[in-house]
Design a protein around this motif. Sequence first.
Motif, PDB file in Angstrom:
ATOM      1  N   SER A   7       0.897  -1.191   0.199  1.00 38.33           N
ATOM      2  CA  SER A   7      -0.289   0.129   0.092  1.00 38.33           C
ATOM      3  C   SER A   7       1.072   0.915   0.358  1.00 38.33           C
ATOM      4  CB  SER A   7      -0.781   0.080   1.235  1.00 38.33           C
ATOM      5  OG  SER A   7      -0.042   0.414   2.477  1.00 38.33           O
ATOM      6  N   GLU A  77       0.091   6.617   2.684  1.00 35.46           N
ATOM      7  CA  GLU A  77      -0.556   5.140   1.920  1.00 35.46           C
ATOM      8  C   GLU A  77      -0.396   5.959  -0.144  1.00 35.46           C
ATOM      9  OE1 GLU A  77      -1.945   2.705   2.498  1.00 35.46           O
ATOM     10  OE2 GLU A  77      -1.152   2.546   4.981  1.00 35.46           O
ATOM     11  N   ASN A  79      -2.509   5.953  -3.811  1.00 37.48           N
ATOM     12  CA  ASN A  79      -4.170   5.397  -3.848  1.00 37.48           C
ATOM     13  C   ASN A  79      -4.143   5.693  -5.826  1.00 37.48           C
ATOM     14  OD1 ASN A  79      -5.361   6.381  -1.282  1.00 37.48           O
ATOM     15  ND2 ASN A  79      -4.572   7.626  -1.658  1.00 37.48           N
ATOM     16  N   SER A 135      -1.385  10.200   0.167  1.00 36.83           N
ATOM     17  CA  SER A 135      -2.406  10.150   1.965  1.00 36.83           C
ATOM     18  C   SER A 135      -2.101   9.876   2.970  1.00 36.83           C
ATOM     19  CB  SER A 135      -4.089   9.860   0.903  1.00 36.83           C
ATOM     20  OG  SER A 135      -4.003   8.333   1.141  1.00 36.83           O
ATOM     21  N   PRO A 138      -4.796   5.033   5.166  1.00 39.22           N
ATOM     22  CA  PRO A 138      -5.598   5.149   3.444  1.00 39.22           C
ATOM     23  C   PRO A 138      -6.380   5.979   2.893  1.00 39.22           C
ATOM     24  CG  PRO A 138      -5.786   3.021   4.886  1.00 39.22           C
ATOM     25  CD  PRO A 138      -5.022   4.245   5.081  1.00 39.22           C
ATOM     26  N   ALA A 139      -6.626   6.975   1.683  1.00 28.93           N
ATOM     27  CA  ALA A 139      -7.664   7.459   1.592  1.00 28.93           C
ATOM     28  C   ALA A 139      -9.115   6.990   1.470  1.00 28.93           C
ATOM     29  CB  ALA A 139      -7.819   8.554  -0.137  1.00 28.93           C
ATOM     30  N   LEU A 141     -13.157   6.880  -0.574  1.00 30.49           N
ATOM     31  CA  LEU A 141     -13.362   8.000  -1.883  1.00 30.49           C
ATOM     32  C   LEU A 141     -15.205   7.604  -1.288  1.00 30.49           C
ATOM     33  CD1 LEU A 141     -12.283   7.355  -4.315  1.00 30.49           C
ATOM     34  CD2 LEU A 141     -12.761   6.077  -4.986  1.00 30.49           C
ATOM     35  N   TYR A 197     -11.747  12.279  -3.039  1.00 25.28           N
ATOM     36  CA  TYR A 197     -10.769  11.099  -2.028  1.00 25.28           C
ATOM     37  C   TYR A 197     -10.400  12.328  -0.673  1.00 25.28           C
ATOM     38  CZ  TYR A 197      -9.802   9.039  -5.992  1.00 25.28           C
ATOM     39  OH  TYR A 197      -9.687   8.070  -7.318  1.00 25.28           O
ATOM     40  N   GLN A 199      -8.606  11.766   3.406  1.00 25.38           N
ATOM     41  CA  GLN A 199      -7.344  10.956   4.536  1.00 25.38           C
ATOM     42  C   GLN A 199      -7.703  10.869   5.672  1.00 25.38           C
ATOM     43  OE1 GLN A 199      -3.833  13.090   3.699  1.00 25.38           O
ATOM     44  NE2 GLN A 199      -4.420  14.205   4.665  1.00 25.38           N
TER      45      GLN A 199
ATOM     46  N   GLY B  10      -7.937   0.664  -6.863  1.00 27.38           N
ATOM     47  CA  GLY B  10      -7.861   1.969  -5.707  1.00 27.38           C
ATOM     48  C   GLY B  10      -9.089   1.858  -4.580  1.00 27.38           C
ATOM     49  N   PRO B  11      -9.132   2.479  -4.050  1.00 24.95           N
ATOM     50  CA  PRO B  11      -9.989   2.185  -2.719  1.00 24.95           C
ATOM     51  C   PRO B  11     -11.115   2.336  -3.806  1.00 24.95           C
ATOM     52  CG  PRO B  11      -9.487   3.900  -2.998  1.00 24.95           C
ATOM     53  CD  PRO B  11      -8.647   3.500  -3.291  1.00 24.95           C
TER      54      PRO B  11
END
Lengths: 210, 266
Positions: A7, A77, A79, A135, A138-139, A141, A197, A199, B10-11
């Motif tokens: 990550s 992190e 993304n 970020s 982890p960001a 969304l 996004y 954080q 991604g997320p």
Amino acid sequence: MFRLQSSKVLAVDMTGDAVKAKNGSMVAYDGEMAFKKLSGGGEGLRGMVTRRLTGEQMTLMEVKGHGTCFFADRASEINLVGLRGETLYVESSNLLVTDGGLRTGTTFTGMRGASQGNGLFTTTIEGHGQAAIMSDGPALLLRVSAQYPLTVDPGAYVAHQGNLRQSFQSGVTFRTLMGEGGGEAFQIRFEGDGVVYVQPSERNTIAGDV
Amino acid sequence: MSTYGTPGAGPVAHDPMTLPADDNVDHYTFCVELKGTQWFMQKGKMIAYYGSIEFNGIGHGRLDRLVRTSFHSPLHASDWVVAEGSGKMLLADRAFDVNSYDLEDGNLTIRSGNLLAFQPSLSLKQSIVPGFLTLIGTGKFVAASNGPVVFMEPPIRVDPQALVGWADCPSPCHHYDHGYMTGVMGGLRAMTGLGGASGEEHQFEFVGAGTVLLQSSEALMAEQATGTPPQEPGVPGGGIPGGQGQGAGAPRLPGQLGDLQRRFGL
């Protein structure tokens, strides 16, 4: 081709193509790579002057070669964002790597930037390809749609994408001045259609203590 | 629905329908659902929200009743705000791990810097142990920790830096490894530091029934002021700002010269 090695480490497989990366963010590579400082982020003379004037400084390098190159920065992190002709708005300090074919530029953000302490301008990335943004943690969304507008703390904002209108909300009242504020004096409200996004951490902002 | 966001890579994109209610979104973010209800939270820990939510300092006149019933730490009040409204609110703290805990007619004492938010059905009080806060009642609260929290059963001795809090066991006390310092050599070693110290001569000890919460790191969270206890005889730390119960002067290490002087009656 971008992929996450973990990550916090981005691996880019390259076959003679180029990517733009934050200066000094390469941690390892195998194969043959050439690193070239991109003056003004590869946006030409006009871009250079704009960035100098707007204070949205960004030092990028162009990485070109055959093999795999690994990028990381301060254990942030990472993304991945895929762009298909849309525009991604991101703070230059959060940008790690973009495909060589993506265009970068600067745009006016208004009060949001001012409340973040990041200046009044932000970086735009547009075209077809991938970008990697960083970020602190982890960001998340968060989707914005017509029935669900979103309000974000300026210190936690990282990037956004889509057709969004932003408005700046201030909750500063006389109570703030008396030291009894709500702690969330500045907020950005996003309306329209797109994603933001966020954080799980807040940068130090002027609103941080209010 | 929007087409933005990248499927697969991604997320995942969240919206108010997919966000959990009063549960973790991931290890670092907690989602609170407000339906005209209120939550106490530490100042500035909101990162985003859907819906309409208002944040007010505890000194807000309209909140007086609420504060009277579930808030008993007046000097500490300016660090806390009340979120009220309807919608979903995301809480996070410097990318630390966050977790929620349910108390059922229970009590839990927690290091002040670790407590992020709590439901008003719980009441918050200053602990007799300086730097700690106690929650009493039934409800949910959210705490941050440096690394995931580990739950342990007493009897246990824990490292002071790893302690997050404890529930239901009223016996936190200091424990020193005196065996380490006995004899002439031990005394010399403790006094001069020659021969090395393991750095683990001092622990907190818990016995009895209950649960002890530890974080999986010895990096402390920044302490939040808990307010000063009233200056009265019999109140530990009373009257000493940010008092650690040490009395006046710098904290003394065991075996330091001060102890010898006391032994010789000087």
